[in-house]
Design an enzyme around this catalytic site. Structure first.
Site, PDB file in Angstrom:
ATOM      1  N   LYS A  23       0.842  -1.211   0.000  1.00 10.89           N
ATOM      2  CA  LYS A  23       0.000   0.000   0.000  1.00 10.89           C
ATOM      3  C   LYS A  23       0.870   1.252   0.000  1.00 10.89           C
ATOM      4  O   LYS A  23       0.621   2.198  -0.739  1.00 10.89           O
ATOM      5  CB  LYS A  23      -0.909  -0.011   1.233  1.00 10.89           C
ATOM      6  N   ASN A  24       1.911   1.251   0.836  1.00  8.71           N
ATOM      7  CA  ASN A  24       2.722   2.465   0.982  1.00  8.71           C
ATOM      8  C   ASN A  24       3.695   2.689  -0.181  1.00  8.71           C
ATOM      9  O   ASN A  24       4.384   3.689  -0.232  1.00  8.71           O
ATOM     10  CB  ASN A  24       3.452   2.476   2.325  1.00  8.71           C
ATOM     11  N   CYS A 121      -3.679  12.668  13.447  1.00  7.69           N
ATOM     12  CA  CYS A 121      -4.330  11.387  13.183  1.00  7.69           C
ATOM     13  C   CYS A 121      -4.174  10.539  14.428  1.00  7.69           C
ATOM     14  O   CYS A 121      -3.565  10.976  15.408  1.00  7.69           O
ATOM     15  CB  CYS A 121      -3.738  10.707  11.959  1.00  7.69           C
ATOM     16  N   ARG A 126       0.891  14.759  13.061  1.00  4.84           N
ATOM     17  CA  ARG A 126       1.601  14.389  11.826  1.00  4.84           C
ATOM     18  C   ARG A 126       1.726  15.621  10.955  1.00  4.84           C
ATOM     19  O   ARG A 126       0.849  15.943  10.172  1.00  4.84           O
ATOM     20  CB  ARG A 126       0.881  13.244  11.116  1.00  4.84           C
ATOM     21  N   ASP A 310       5.453   0.397  11.819  1.00  5.81           N
ATOM     22  CA  ASP A 310       4.195  -0.220  11.387  1.00  5.81           C
ATOM     23  C   ASP A 310       4.115  -1.697  11.786  1.00  5.81           C
ATOM     24  O   ASP A 310       3.024  -2.259  11.831  1.00  5.81           O
ATOM     25  CB  ASP A 310       4.034  -0.111   9.866  1.00  5.81           C
ATOM     26  N   ARG A 402      -8.404  -0.488   5.420  1.00  6.09           N
ATOM     27  CA  ARG A 402      -7.683   0.577   4.691  1.00  6.09           C
ATOM     28  C   ARG A 402      -6.384   0.038   4.102  1.00  6.09           C
ATOM     29  O   ARG A 402      -5.888   0.563   3.111  1.00  6.09           O
ATOM     30  CB  ARG A 402      -7.339   1.724   5.648  1.00  6.09           C
TER      31      ARG A 402
HETATM   32  N1  EPU Z   1       7.121  14.573  10.718  1.00  6.60           N
HETATM   33  C1  EPU Z   1       7.171  15.907  11.021  1.00  6.60           C
HETATM   34  N2  EPU Z   1       7.118  16.798   9.983  1.00  6.60           N
HETATM   35  C2  EPU Z   1       7.009  16.415   8.695  1.00  6.60           C
HETATM   36  C3  EPU Z   1       6.962  15.027   8.387  1.00  6.60           C
HETATM   37  C4  EPU Z   1       7.025  14.117   9.439  1.00  6.60           C
HETATM   38  O1  EPU Z   1       7.267  16.304  12.175  1.00  6.60           O
HETATM   39  O2  EPU Z   1       6.949  17.273   7.803  1.00  6.60           O
HETATM   40  C5  EPU Z   1       7.209  13.577  11.816  1.00  6.60           C
HETATM   41  C6  EPU Z   1       5.902  12.787  11.996  1.00  6.60           C
HETATM   42  O3  EPU Z   1       4.991  13.491  12.798  1.00  6.60           O
HETATM   43  C7  EPU Z   1       6.397  11.493  12.618  1.00  6.60           C
HETATM   44  C8  EPU Z   1       7.777  11.310  11.965  1.00  6.60           C
HETATM   45  O4  EPU Z   1       8.161  12.604  11.474  1.00  6.60           O
HETATM   46  O5  EPU Z   1       6.549  11.645  14.003  1.00  6.60           O
HETATM   47  C9  EPU Z   1       7.859  10.312  10.843  1.00  6.60           C
HETATM   48  O6  EPU Z   1       6.761  10.431   9.980  1.00  6.60           O
HETATM   49  P1  EPU Z   1       6.824  10.105   8.421  1.00  6.60           P
HETATM   50  O7  EPU Z   1       6.729  11.397   7.687  1.00  6.60           O
HETATM   51  O8  EPU Z   1       7.975   9.234   8.118  1.00  6.60           O
HETATM   52  O9  EPU Z   1       5.478   9.292   8.237  1.00  6.60           O
HETATM   53  P2  EPU Z   1       4.562   9.341   6.975  1.00  6.60           P
HETATM   54  O10 EPU Z   1       5.395   9.527   5.779  1.00  6.60           O
HETATM   55  O11 EPU Z   1       3.446  10.296   7.181  1.00  6.60           O
HETATM   56  C10 EPU Z   1       4.639   6.818   6.362  1.00  6.60           C
HETATM   57  C11 EPU Z   1       3.657   5.695   6.209  1.00  6.60           C
HETATM   58  C12 EPU Z   1       3.140   5.296   7.573  1.00  6.60           C
HETATM   59  C13 EPU Z   1       4.316   4.886   8.431  1.00  6.60           C
HETATM   60  C14 EPU Z   1       5.352   6.019   8.496  1.00  6.60           C
HETATM   61  C15 EPU Z   1       6.624   5.646   9.251  1.00  6.60           C
HETATM   62  C16 EPU Z   1       2.726   6.071   4.009  1.00  6.60           C
HETATM   63  C17 EPU Z   1       1.561   6.453   3.189  1.00  6.60           C
HETATM   64  N3  EPU Z   1       2.577   6.124   5.337  1.00  6.60           N
HETATM   65  O12 EPU Z   1       3.935   7.889   6.953  1.00  6.60           O
HETATM   66  O13 EPU Z   1       2.273   4.175   7.369  1.00  6.60           O
HETATM   67  O14 EPU Z   1       3.887   4.576   9.728  1.00  6.60           O
HETATM   68  O15 EPU Z   1       5.733   6.404   7.167  1.00  6.60           O
HETATM   69  O16 EPU Z   1       7.263   4.598   8.660  1.00  6.60           O
HETATM   70  O17 EPU Z   1       3.762   5.697   3.479  1.00  6.60           O
HETATM   71  C18 EPU Z   1       0.564   2.638   7.875  1.00  6.60           C
HETATM   72  O18 EPU Z   1       0.700   2.148   6.756  1.00  6.60           O
HETATM   73  O19 EPU Z   1      -0.103   2.092   8.800  1.00  6.60           O
HETATM   74  C19 EPU Z   1       1.190   3.933   8.175  1.00  6.60           C
HETATM   75  C20 EPU Z   1       0.787   4.731   9.147  1.00  6.60           C
END
Ligand code: EPU
Length: 422
Positions: A23-24, A121, A126, A310, A402
């Site tokens: 999915k990701n 969320c 986030r 995850d 999801r």
């Molecule tokens: N963060 C910030 N600022 C930003 C971006 C991130 O503070 O601009 C923080 C976030 O709040 C968090 C950390 O950095 O504490 C890491 O977040 P990241 O940006 O890596 O997460 P994401 O890209 O929003 C993806 C996956 C998530 C997975 C995370 C961590 C997708 C669509 N989602 O989210 O997947 O948990 O990386 O590996 O790729 C899931 O599939 O269940 C899921 C939540």
């Protein structure tokens, strides 16, 4: 609203599971289609709820999408100009909607792009501040108006340097996509190297992009004029694969997961081996045989190649049954232990102290009615219910749908006694 009813303790699971596409990987790949003037074909598409939400989002922006669930394919055509507003109702239900920011900016740098901010969320705050800082390093400007971020540039996107303060997965994908047509070259440091990000880089490079690694977490993106036709086979879902391996562990069973690169789970496989499971990793599959007596363990989540956040809720459920004291440290999200209170209602002994969970394994869990609050928590509670004596009812399983394709069918295939009720 759909509920799952699980009767436990389940006997040892046995069987094979075909793992779906990740999915990701699929969500950023779909967003990346915006960069193409020609057709994009994706294979091994997991038709989970989030993928349909992303499809609706792209259609609302003007993409034409055809798909075949049985063939696991999707073709996306973007030959008309896009609408440049990404509405709130589509970003609020799926955070990955922010992934449209980067490609829209790359394709329409001189126009005003308006993307709704997703807010918090279930996993905690986030933010998208690093996504936006990354765009600013290309010369884009942004401001917030009524919950929407407006992004635009004066002179188009110009190469420079950006270093992410901390690793972010979608932040990395967004900035890579934004930089594809940059004037000159853009250097990005401290990027995420999760397999899903590498999948996106491979797809873009195979379609004519010039993204080169110049260090373990540093890339140089040389701007190109146009991408050619894109075709891509999505990698297997390492989180889904680990979830089913955990079903094997908690029921002292034997399970084979197919269509998965074992290297994408190398840290998790080592953890399972240390606990006492037998693992046979082949080129594209993993066979797990659990042990009667498992050992407790200490785990710390982190960006790839560390243990994936995850995958943490699933190992948390498994450890509730492993005699002795285990410890999990969560370093990515502020609120990732939502499965703990539900598992404790089944008699597990999990204590949360800040970002650590201390788990003392119990001989027997007992069934309880539970509520799922996010995608991975759903699977974690399902694992608890498999091990618990009696009939557990799990509410709000739509969260699980999801991201898990044919969840109920796959669980039943390996012998889990699961029914669903509306
Ligand atoms: N963060 C910030 N600022 C930003 C971006 C991130 O503070 O601009 C923080 C976030 O709040 C968090 C950390 O950095 O504490 C890491 O977040 P990241 O940006 O890596 O997460 P994401 O890209 O929003 C993806 C996956 C998530 C997975 C995370 C961590 C997708 C669509 N989602 O989210 O997947 O948990 O990386 O590996 O790729 C899931 O599939 O269940 C899921 C939540």
């Amino acid at each position: 609203m759909q509920k799952f009813i699980i009767k436990g303790p389940n006997k040892a699971v046995k069987g094979e599971i075909d793992i779906s596409g990740a999915k990701n990987s699929c969500l950023p790949l779909m967003a990346a289609s915006i960069l193409f003037k020609k057709k994009v074909t994706l294979r091994n598409v997991p038709f989970v709820k989030d993928v349909h939400t992303m499809r609706n989002l792209l259609v609302s922006l003007g993409s034409k999408i055809e798909f075949s669930e049985s063939k696991k394919t999707m073709t996306i055509t973007n030959n008309k100009n896009h609408n440049l507003t990404v509405p709130y109702h589509l970003v609020s239900t799926m955070r990955a909607g922010v992934l449209t920011m980067g490609p829209l900016l790359a394709r329409y740098p001189q126009k005003k792009i308006k993307v709704a901010l997703g807010g918090g969320c279930a996993l905690g705050v986030r933010d998208t501040n690093w996504h936006l800082a990354g765009f600013r390093s290309l010369g884009a400007r942004n401001n917030l108006d009524k919950g929407y971020v407006n992004i635009s540039t004066k002179k188009g996107l110009i190469g420079g340097v950006y270093k992410f303060p901390k690793v972010t997965v979608t932040g990395t994908s967004n900035l890579i996509m934004a930089s594809i047509f940059v004037k000159g070259s853009h250097f990005v440091k401290n990027i995420s190297i999760e397999p899903e990000v590498i999948d996106l880089i491979n797809f873009l490079n195979n379609s004519g992009a010039k993204i080169k690694f110049i260090g373990k977490r540093s890339i140089k993106i040389i701007g190109i004029k146009e991408l050619i036709n894109g075709t891509h086979n999505i990698i297997g879902d390492r989180i889904e694969a680990f979830s089913y391996l955990c079903a094997g562990v908690i029921t002292s069973g034997k399970v084979k997961v197919k269509n998965i690169n074992p290297n994408h789970l190398r840290t998790e496989i080592n953890v399972l081996k240390k606990m006492g499971c037998k693992i046979l990793a082949k080129e594209n599959s993993i066979i797990l045989t659990s042990a009667k007596k498992l050992k407790p363990i200490k785990i710390k989540t982190g960006p790839w190649p560390s243990f994936a956040t995850d995958n943490m809720p699933m190992i948390l459920a498994v450890l509730t049954k492993v005699s002795g004291r285990s410890q999990i440290e969560e370093t990515i999200f502020s609120n990732r232990f939502m499965a703990a209170p539900e598992l404790n209602r089944m008699g597990a002994l999990i204590k949360i102290k800040k970002n650590k969970a201390i788990v003392v394994g119990q001989n027997q869990l007992t069934a309880a009615d539970c509520i799922s609050s996010d995608l991975r928590t759903t699977f974690s509670i399902i694992l608890g219910a498999m091990a618990a004596k009696g009939q557990s009812k799990i509410n709000r399983v739509y969260h699980g749908l999801r991201g898990y394709y044919k969840l109920e069918t796959k669980l039943r295939k390996i012998g889990i006694k699961i029914k669903s009720k509306n």
